[in-house]
Design a protein around this motif. Structure first.
Motif, short mmCIF file in Angstrom:
data_model
loop_
_atom_site.label_atom_id
_atom_site.label_comp_id
_atom_site.label_asym_id
_atom_site.label_seq_id
_atom_site.Cartn_x
_atom_site.Cartn_y
_atom_site.Cartn_z
N LEU A 39 0.82 -1.21 0.00
CA LEU A 39 0.00 0.00 0.00
C LEU A 39 0.86 1.26 0.00
N GLY A 40 0.63 2.11 -1.00
CA GLY A 40 1.34 3.38 -1.07
C GLY A 40 2.72 3.30 -1.70
N GLN A 41 3.11 2.08 -2.11
CA GLN A 41 4.44 1.93 -2.70
C GLN A 41 4.33 1.51 -4.17
N LYS A 42 5.48 1.38 -4.82
CA LYS A 42 5.44 1.05 -6.24
C LYS A 42 5.26 -0.43 -6.48
N VAL A 43 4.86 -0.74 -7.69
CA VAL A 43 4.70 -2.13 -8.11
C VAL A 43 6.08 -2.76 -8.22
#
Lengths: 115, 114
Positions: A39-43
């Motif tokens: 959540l809230g971070q990059k793939v």
């Protein structure tokens, strides 16, 4: 239009439990991938699979993870002993065997919550 | 260190405005650069760019790649509220294996106000 499907859409589990996330790639695709997005971070790339074996894996994909193609349509990601930090959205993707078209198509994801 | 850097990280504009989203990358053995749109869940494919200077267009969206300067831009003209999303840039490069994974940037969160 063909699409990648994933089940379940949501999964809640207790820490230490095993989970299996399932994916049905696009039918004529032969390259398969798992990604995760905290959540809230990059793939982030986890693993790719081709010809019934792992092709590439990232440092995230440690011994608690495994992938399998148990039949002609499903592609699974198993997490043996889940940790709190495994909570994330897990995306499956597939791509066409024609190497001139490398677009990876993503499924809707499974949101995993480890308690 | 980040190999794919997107800017801005967030952007708020009014409906009808034109926006330009940026993506720079630093990888060896580059193969292609892809743009995705992520609304609620899955990234949906927009463009794949392999060659420099060739613009790809789809309706109000267009994108171009500069392999010398190692960046790409995504343009959206006459923006609509439905364009509100996170736009992801990802790079594919040869790692020596078969099926190579995408390396994503953090995304640009675009909000279109009515």
């Amino acid at each position: 239009e063909p699409e990648v499907t994933q089940t379940p859409s949501h999964q809640v589990t207790q820490m230490g439990q095993e989970v299996i996330l399932r994916c049905v790639p696009i039918s004529n695709h032969l390259y398969f991938y798992w990604y995760r997005q905290i959540l809230g971070q990059k793939v982030e790339f986890l693993v790719s699979f081709y010809n019934n074996e792992i092709s590439e894996k990232s440092e995230i994909f440690d011994d608690q993870f495994s992938v399998e193609r148990p039949d002609g349509s499903n592609f699974t990601l198993k997490i043996r002993s889940t940790k709190l930090e495994d909570s994330a959205m897990y995306f499956c993707a597939s791509s066409d065997p024609d190497r001139t078209e490398e677009t990876q198509y993503f499924g809707p994801g499974t949101r995993l919550l480890v308690l | 260190e980040d190999k794919v850097v997107q800017s801005p990280l967030s952007l708020v504009v009014h409906e009808g405005d034109t926006v330009t989203l940026n993506c720079s990358y630093e990888v060896t053995n580059f193969r292609s650069l892809l743009w995705y749109k992520q609304e609620k869940k899955a990234p949906t494919f927009l463009f794949m760019l392999t060659s420099s200077g060739i613009e790809k267009k789809s309706g109000r969206l267009s994108s171009i790649l500069d392999k010398k300067e190692l960046f790409s831009i995504l343009n959206i003209t006459a923006t609509q509220t439905g364009d509100s999303a996170v736009y992801l840039c990802a790079v594919l490069y040869f790692s020596g294996g078969g099926a190579d994974g995408l390396t994503f940037g953090k995304g640009t969160h675009l909000i279109i106000q009515p």
